[in-house]
Write a protein that holds these residues in place. Sequence first.
Motif, PDB file in Angstrom:
ATOM      1  N   GLY A   1      -4.995   2.782   1.924  1.00  4.10           N
ATOM      2  CA  GLY A   1      -3.571   2.737   2.267  1.00  4.10           C
ATOM      3  C   GLY A   1      -3.305   3.268   3.666  1.00  4.10           C
ATOM      4  O   GLY A   1      -2.545   2.680   4.428  1.00  4.10           O
TER       5      GLY A   1
ATOM      6  N   THR B   1      -5.988   5.925  -1.431  1.00  4.88           N
ATOM      7  CA  THR B   1      -5.268   6.624  -0.366  1.00  4.88           C
ATOM      8  C   THR B   1      -5.865   6.302   1.003  1.00  4.88           C
ATOM      9  O   THR B   1      -5.122   6.012   1.957  1.00  4.88           O
ATOM     10  CB  THR B   1      -5.295   8.148  -0.616  1.00  4.88           C
TER      11      THR B   1
ATOM     12  N   MET C   1       0.815  -1.221   0.000  1.00  7.99           N
ATOM     13  CA  MET C   1       0.000   0.000   0.000  1.00  7.99           C
ATOM     14  C   MET C   1       0.843   1.263   0.000  1.00  7.99           C
ATOM     15  O   MET C   1       0.465   2.251  -0.634  1.00  7.99           O
ATOM     16  CB  MET C   1      -0.982  -0.005   1.175  1.00  7.99           C
ATOM     17  N   VAL C   2       1.980   1.256   0.668  1.00  8.10           N
ATOM     18  CA  VAL C   2       2.863   2.434   0.612  1.00  8.10           C
ATOM     19  C   VAL C   2       3.310   2.661  -0.831  1.00  8.10           C
ATOM     20  O   VAL C   2       3.257   3.789  -1.348  1.00  8.10           O
ATOM     21  CB  VAL C   2       4.072   2.271   1.561  1.00  8.10           C
TER      22      VAL C   2
ATOM     23  N   ASP D   1       1.824   1.458  -3.587  1.00  9.95           N
ATOM     24  CA  ASP D   1       0.647   1.702  -4.425  1.00  9.95           C
ATOM     25  C   ASP D   1       0.182   3.150  -4.315  1.00  9.95           C
ATOM     26  O   ASP D   1      -0.040   3.829  -5.330  1.00  9.95           O
ATOM     27  CB  ASP D   1      -0.479   0.742  -4.018  1.00  9.95           C
ATOM     28  N   VAL D   2       0.047   3.635  -3.108  1.00 10.44           N
ATOM     29  CA  VAL D   2      -0.398   5.016  -2.908  1.00 10.44           C
ATOM     30  C   VAL D   2       0.638   5.991  -3.483  1.00 10.44           C
ATOM     31  O   VAL D   2       0.280   6.943  -4.188  1.00 10.44           O
ATOM     32  CB  VAL D   2      -0.669   5.305  -1.415  1.00 10.44           C
TER      33      VAL D   2
END
Length: 125
Positions: free
Chosen positions: A101, A98, A66-67, A69-70
């Motif tokens: 995330g 966001t 997620m870090v 991806d965002v």
Amino acid sequence: MYLVGFFQGACVHFLDLVRGGIHAYASFPQVPFQVFFISLVVLDPLVVVLVALVRREGVWLAGGVMVLDVSANWIGNWPWLRDDPARLLQPVGLLPITLFGLFVVASATPLLRVMTRRHLSCTTR
């Protein structure tokens, strides 16, 4: 929430690849971002499996995914967001990615603590 979010992400990335093939993310000019988004077809389901099995590795992988991806979405979408900030309010796209995330990153430490306590209580029996 992890299972639902990452399963939904896996489905979206899979459908993107079915529709657009290897160039599904060509709108992102950065090749590493394109490769990362394609890799989510594997990484998202892996998170689902590891979290469903209550594995700490799943939580760590979820946070890392997620870090990245965002960050990739914000960097890749910055030009149109700068031109039209109201697009951030769309129900599909940057805002939900966001928020999810932030949820994953914020919940990772408490979730890992609970998983550690559960593991310790299981091994001391």
